[in-house]
Design a protein around this motif. Sequence first.
Motif, PDB file in Angstrom:
ATOM      1  N   CYS A   8       0.820  -1.207   0.000  1.00  0.00           N
ATOM      2  CA  CYS A   8       0.000   0.000   0.000  1.00  0.00           C
ATOM      3  C   CYS A   8       0.863   1.270   0.000  1.00  0.00           C
ATOM      4  O   CYS A   8       1.993   1.299   0.484  1.00  0.00           O
ATOM      5  CB  CYS A   8      -0.908   0.050   1.235  1.00  0.00           C
ATOM      6  N   MET A   9       0.229   2.300  -0.564  1.00  0.00           N
ATOM      7  CA  MET A   9       0.713   3.683  -0.405  1.00  0.00           C
ATOM      8  C   MET A   9      -0.230   4.359   0.585  1.00  0.00           C
ATOM      9  O   MET A   9      -1.444   4.382   0.374  1.00  0.00           O
ATOM     10  CB  MET A   9       0.702   4.404  -1.747  1.00  0.00           C
ATOM     11  N   ARG A  10       0.376   4.915   1.658  1.00  0.00           N
ATOM     12  CA  ARG A  10      -0.450   5.527   2.711  1.00  0.00           C
ATOM     13  C   ARG A  10      -0.162   7.027   2.761  1.00  0.00           C
ATOM     14  O   ARG A  10       0.986   7.448   2.652  1.00  0.00           O
ATOM     15  CB  ARG A  10      -0.126   4.887   4.059  1.00  0.00           C
ATOM     16  N   HIS A  11      -1.259   7.787   2.909  1.00  0.00           N
ATOM     17  CA  HIS A  11      -1.140   9.249   3.077  1.00  0.00           C
ATOM     18  C   HIS A  11      -1.723   9.617   4.435  1.00  0.00           C
ATOM     19  O   HIS A  11      -2.894   9.296   4.733  1.00  0.00           O
ATOM     20  CB  HIS A  11      -1.880   9.985   1.972  1.00  0.00           C
ATOM     21  N   ILE A  12      -0.899  10.284   5.248  1.00  0.00           N
ATOM     22  CA  ILE A  12      -1.372  10.802   6.542  1.00  0.00           C
ATOM     23  C   ILE A  12      -0.913  12.250   6.663  1.00  0.00           C
ATOM     24  O   ILE A  12       0.089  12.661   6.039  1.00  0.00           O
ATOM     25  CB  ILE A  12      -0.835   9.964   7.729  1.00  0.00           C
ATOM     26  N   ILE A  13      -1.658  13.013   7.426  1.00  0.00           N
ATOM     27  CA  ILE A  13      -1.348  14.432   7.601  1.00  0.00           C
ATOM     28  C   ILE A  13      -0.811  14.638   9.027  1.00  0.00           C
ATOM     29  O   ILE A  13      -1.506  14.316  10.006  1.00  0.00           O
ATOM     30  CB  ILE A  13      -2.587  15.306   7.369  1.00  0.00           C
ATOM     31  N   THR A  14       0.400  15.145   9.100  1.00  0.00           N
ATOM     32  CA  THR A  14       1.007  15.463  10.399  1.00  0.00           C
ATOM     33  C   THR A  14       0.977  16.984  10.580  1.00  0.00           C
ATOM     34  O   THR A  14       0.724  17.733   9.620  1.00  0.00           O
ATOM     35  CB  THR A  14       2.453  14.945  10.443  1.00  0.00           C
ATOM     36  N   PRO A  15       1.236  17.457  11.782  1.00  0.00           N
ATOM     37  CA  PRO A  15       1.238  18.924  11.982  1.00  0.00           C
ATOM     38  C   PRO A  15       2.262  19.641  11.119  1.00  0.00           C
ATOM     39  O   PRO A  15       2.083  20.820  10.778  1.00  0.00           O
ATOM     40  CB  PRO A  15       1.561  19.075  13.473  1.00  0.00           C
ATOM     41  N   SER A  16       3.306  18.892  10.702  1.00  0.00           N
ATOM     42  CA  SER A  16       4.355  19.580   9.961  1.00  0.00           C
ATOM     43  C   SER A  16       4.242  19.403   8.448  1.00  0.00           C
ATOM     44  O   SER A  16       4.620  20.288   7.683  1.00  0.00           O
ATOM     45  CB  SER A  16       5.726  19.074  10.428  1.00  0.00           C
ATOM     46  N   ARG A  17       3.702  18.269   8.008  1.00  0.00           N
ATOM     47  CA  ARG A  17       3.687  18.036   6.558  1.00  0.00           C
ATOM     48  C   ARG A  17       2.733  16.902   6.206  1.00  0.00           C
ATOM     49  O   ARG A  17       2.191  16.210   7.076  1.00  0.00           O
ATOM     50  CB  ARG A  17       5.095  17.666   6.094  1.00  0.00           C
ATOM     51  N   HIS A  18       2.589  16.706   4.850  1.00  0.00           N
ATOM     52  CA  HIS A  18       1.897  15.525   4.329  1.00  0.00           C
ATOM     53  C   HIS A  18       2.909  14.393   4.268  1.00  0.00           C
ATOM     54  O   HIS A  18       3.981  14.527   3.658  1.00  0.00           O
ATOM     55  CB  HIS A  18       1.344  15.798   2.930  1.00  0.00           C
ATOM     56  N   LYS A  19       2.580  13.303   4.904  1.00  0.00           N
ATOM     57  CA  LYS A  19       3.501  12.184   4.984  1.00  0.00           C
ATOM     58  C   LYS A  19       2.976  11.043   4.103  1.00  0.00           C
ATOM     59  O   LYS A  19       1.801  10.676   4.171  1.00  0.00           O
ATOM     60  CB  LYS A  19       3.645  11.716   6.434  1.00  0.00           C
ATOM     61  N   TYR A  20       3.886  10.506   3.288  1.00  0.00           N
ATOM     62  CA  TYR A  20       3.533   9.401   2.396  1.00  0.00           C
ATOM     63  C   TYR A  20       4.391   8.201   2.754  1.00  0.00           C
ATOM     64  O   TYR A  20       5.622   8.310   2.860  1.00  0.00           O
ATOM     65  CB  TYR A  20       3.762   9.785   0.937  1.00  0.00           C
ATOM     66  N   GLU A  21       3.725   7.068   2.967  1.00  0.00           N
ATOM     67  CA  GLU A  21       4.396   5.837   3.324  1.00  0.00           C
ATOM     68  C   GLU A  21       4.054   4.756   2.290  1.00  0.00           C
ATOM     69  O   GLU A  21       2.925   4.708   1.766  1.00  0.00           O
ATOM     70  CB  GLU A  21       3.977   5.358   4.717  1.00  0.00           C
ATOM     71  N   PHE A  22       5.031   3.897   2.050  1.00  0.00           N
ATOM     72  CA  PHE A  22       4.812   2.763   1.137  1.00  0.00           C
ATOM     73  C   PHE A  22       5.036   1.507   1.956  1.00  0.00           C
ATOM     74  O   PHE A  22       6.178   1.176   2.327  1.00  0.00           O
ATOM     75  CB  PHE A  22       5.762   2.851  -0.058  1.00  0.00           C
ATOM     76  N   LEU A  23       3.906   0.850   2.313  1.00  0.00           N
ATOM     77  CA  LEU A  23       3.893  -0.177   3.348  1.00  0.00           C
ATOM     78  C   LEU A  23       3.797  -1.575   2.762  1.00  0.00           C
ATOM     79  O   LEU A  23       2.999  -1.850   1.847  1.00  0.00           O
ATOM     80  CB  LEU A  23       2.707   0.050   4.291  1.00  0.00           C
ATOM     81  N   HIS A  24       4.620  -2.462   3.336  1.00  0.00           N
ATOM     82  CA  HIS A  24       4.504  -3.901   3.079  1.00  0.00           C
ATOM     83  C   HIS A  24       5.104  -4.598   4.308  1.00  0.00           C
ATOM     84  O   HIS A  24       6.263  -4.371   4.654  1.00  0.00           O
ATOM     85  CB  HIS A  24       5.252  -4.314   1.813  1.00  0.00           C
ATOM     86  N   SER A  25       4.288  -5.364   4.978  1.00  0.00           N
ATOM     87  CA  SER A  25       4.655  -5.981   6.273  1.00  0.00           C
ATOM     88  C   SER A  25       4.973  -4.913   7.315  1.00  0.00           C
ATOM     89  O   SER A  25       5.814  -5.103   8.207  1.00  0.00           O
ATOM     90  CB  SER A  25       5.869  -6.909   6.104  1.00  0.00           C
ATOM     91  N   GLY A  26       4.325  -3.761   7.198  1.00  0.00           N
ATOM     92  CA  GLY A  26       4.473  -2.700   8.175  1.00  0.00           C
ATOM     93  C   GLY A  26       5.709  -1.864   8.012  1.00  0.00           C
ATOM     94  O   GLY A  26       5.926  -0.924   8.779  1.00  0.00           O
ATOM     95  N   MET A  27       6.577  -2.151   7.059  1.00  0.00           N
ATOM     96  CA  MET A  27       7.817  -1.411   6.887  1.00  0.00           C
ATOM     97  C   MET A  27       7.655  -0.415   5.742  1.00  0.00           C
ATOM     98  O   MET A  27       6.963  -0.681   4.761  1.00  0.00           O
ATOM     99  CB  MET A  27       8.970  -2.373   6.578  1.00  0.00           C
ATOM    100  N   THR A  28       8.320   0.738   5.865  1.00  0.00           N
ATOM    101  CA  THR A  28       8.216   1.775   4.852  1.00  0.00           C
ATOM    102  C   THR A  28       9.573   2.425   4.653  1.00  0.00           C
ATOM    103  O   THR A  28      10.325   2.644   5.616  1.00  0.00           O
ATOM    104  CB  THR A  28       7.177   2.835   5.254  1.00  0.00           C
ATOM    105  N   VAL A  49       5.461  17.413  -3.959  1.00  0.00           N
ATOM    106  CA  VAL A  49       4.199  17.826  -4.594  1.00  0.00           C
ATOM    107  C   VAL A  49       3.134  16.793  -4.253  1.00  0.00           C
ATOM    108  O   VAL A  49       3.204  15.642  -4.721  1.00  0.00           O
ATOM    109  CB  VAL A  49       4.360  17.939  -6.121  1.00  0.00           C
ATOM    110  N   PRO A  50       2.173  17.132  -3.398  1.00  0.00           N
ATOM    111  CA  PRO A  50       1.138  16.154  -3.035  1.00  0.00           C
ATOM    112  C   PRO A  50       0.337  15.746  -4.278  1.00  0.00           C
ATOM    113  O   PRO A  50      -0.215  16.599  -4.982  1.00  0.00           O
ATOM    114  CB  PRO A  50       0.267  16.902  -2.033  1.00  0.00           C
ATOM    115  N   PRO A  51       0.291  14.457  -4.569  1.00  0.00           N
ATOM    116  CA  PRO A  51      -0.468  14.025  -5.768  1.00  0.00           C
ATOM    117  C   PRO A  51      -1.968  14.061  -5.508  1.00  0.00           C
ATOM    118  O   PRO A  51      -2.441  13.725  -4.415  1.00  0.00           O
ATOM    119  CB  PRO A  51       0.029  12.600  -5.989  1.00  0.00           C
TER     120      PRO A  51
END
Length: 785
Positions: A693-713, A720-722
């Motif tokens: 998966c590609m995960r998008h979460i919003i933190t107080p400082s920025r848009h964070k994008y994670e690419f997850l497989h078995s919980g590791m990123t 540039v936020p897509p």
Amino acid sequence: MSSRSGRAREYETSDQLPGRSASPPAPEFSETEAEGLIFYHMDLYGSKERFDIFPEEPSGQVDRSLGDTRRESTLNSEKFQCSQEAGYDLEKEVAELARMYGLDEDREKELELLGGHLETVESKWPPAHAEKAGSQGSVHNASKSSSPVKDQSQTTKQQGLPSEASQDGDQSKARVEDEAESHTWSREGLSSGGMSDEWSSQPVSEEEEAADVFCCTCKMPIRAFDKLFGEHKDHEVAQLPSAVESEKEEIHKNMCKLEEQIAQMENFASHLEEIFITVEENFGRQEQNFEAHYNDAVQVLAQKYEEQLEALGEEKRQKLEALYGQLVSCGEHLDTCKELTDATQELFLENNKASFMKAAVTMVDRLEEFLKKEVHLELSTLPDFEERVIDFSEVEQLMNSINTIPAPCAPVINPQAPNTATGTSLRVCWGLFSDDTVECYQLCYKPVSTERHSDEQAEHTLKVKETYCTITNLLPNTQYEFWVSAVNVSGISPPSERAVYVTAPSPPTIKTKKIRSCENAALVCWESRDINPVDSYTVELSKLTDEENGEITESIVGIPNCEVLIHLQPTQSYRICVRALNLGGSSERSEPVLIHTTGTYFCLNEDTAHPLLAILDDGFTIACDELENPECDLPVYDNSFTRCIGILGSLIPFPGKHYWEVEVEEDTEYRIGVAFENTPRHGYLGANNSSWCMRHIITPSRHKYEFLHSGMTPDIRITVPPKRIGILLDYKNCKLSFFNADIAQHLYTFSSQFQHYVHPCFALETPGILRIHTGIATPPWTALP
């Protein structure tokens, strides 16, 4: 012609002809005589010009021509005599002269022009005439073409040799006769395109051997020479082998037709024999029927006679007994009357008065008592017998039954023929393999039931005149039991054996939401609308183009299950229908569906959706309004996500590359990617080894994008936020790539072995929406180095 001229000049300088003794030297000609000398090219093949040795000349040159003729004739006679005396071969000399003057070369050229057909004509000349014409032509050619011969003839004439001069007239005359005969044969044989009278009397087989083409106009084989120069010049011809093959084929066709007619006549003759035997059998059976009915009628008549005669005798006996009893009673009464009369007369004769009085009182009592009795003077019975009516109804029935055929035999019902049924109708056929006369048939049927109380099914009966019937208003894909009886005036036959027929299935229903496709294939699923199973399914495809109206271009038959993988052409549009088949026939087409092979197409599997996740009407937009809803009454399936507010798309079972896009909002947190079918439903996507998966979460400082497989990123920062994310699944290269589709930017690629086909997966972690776009052609910028 240069070789010919050289040889002529060489021969002119020679002192003698080949094969002859030397002659006295010829005197030189004057200039005038040399100018009048003419060389002639002889045609050795029987043309008309062959006999025109001297062309027409002006009147001023007649004397010279006559002189040349005499000299030439003298020279020929000399040559002939010398050849006999010296024993040299004349034919050899002729061949030598022909070769010297190039006449054999001219012959070859003419054969090339005429296609070799004149050679065939020459081969058919009679040997005697051919040899004669050839030898004469060679001699004339030599005398006509050779200038040394003319010189010698002129020299001989000037010298005035007595031996040659004495024979000049006879030899010239013989030469003219030979030329006339040869000329006549040539005109009759060659110029007319036929043969001489003598040669025409040859057997027909020899003429047929000469034919090498076929005249289509005259319908006969001819020679090619006749086509070029004869009476068939303007006719249409064909090659003889092709004409022979064509005629053989036509004859073969006619023979096949004759064989068919022979087979038909043999079958008809066999049928006539069967009818003949049937007539004999029917006659014997009818004769037995007549005899039986007449015997029955006679027996009934005899019985009626006996009964009537017995009744008549009983009536006679009763009448006689009644009359006899009346007669006896009348006699007794008469006797009593006579006795009283005699006693009364005796009493009157009694003289003693006292005795008379005693007796008279008694007599009076007796007379009073006797007279009180009634005397019946009417007949107790009439002498006439009553009119008896004989009942002949039974006899008439027997007599009438003589002309009535017996009750028919049981018909034979045919098994169901393939493709003779629809979803609501059946065509049933039967036969009566006997000579019984039938007025109508009684067809009965009922549905076949596997339940115990199948006999309670309602039976339907139809009266039919023909030996077939189409039954309507039936249930699709249902078995029916049929039996039939024959009926005539004598009664009804026993029922036939029962046969089971089945109606065609109902049209299947294509599961539109479960259709998956890519650029070169599609997986189509459907379901049957009938309870009973069917034999197979047929998928019909029609390619939609601007020129065509969607006619069926391909059919896939014999599909045992309710799904099929179809190989298609890229960037095309197809209309697909499904039919169900059983023994009865094919169902109607299902409602068509459209499939576009511009890209990968899949649907969302509602059974896997979290209860808080909603699928909008377009089927490709998912939304979540709130993360917690304790009063949620949405259905929860066994396959649904319970912790992650996610959903799986349908399986992508096609090898190769697949591309789709997800439109997201900037303030929405989400997870998008792919997952196996067995990914845990109680966990989060990307937190296990069965999802990427590609995960998008919003933190107080920025848009964070994670690419997850078995919980590791990995640590990846995206500046540039897509807003439109492209996902490329490459089964072959075992890669899953993510792109910013708006700016064609590569974000991240998973390299992993996909042991099975995967599902697209989507999840929302905050309220919002995700719009999924499928059927998109793979962009060229997705190609990675």
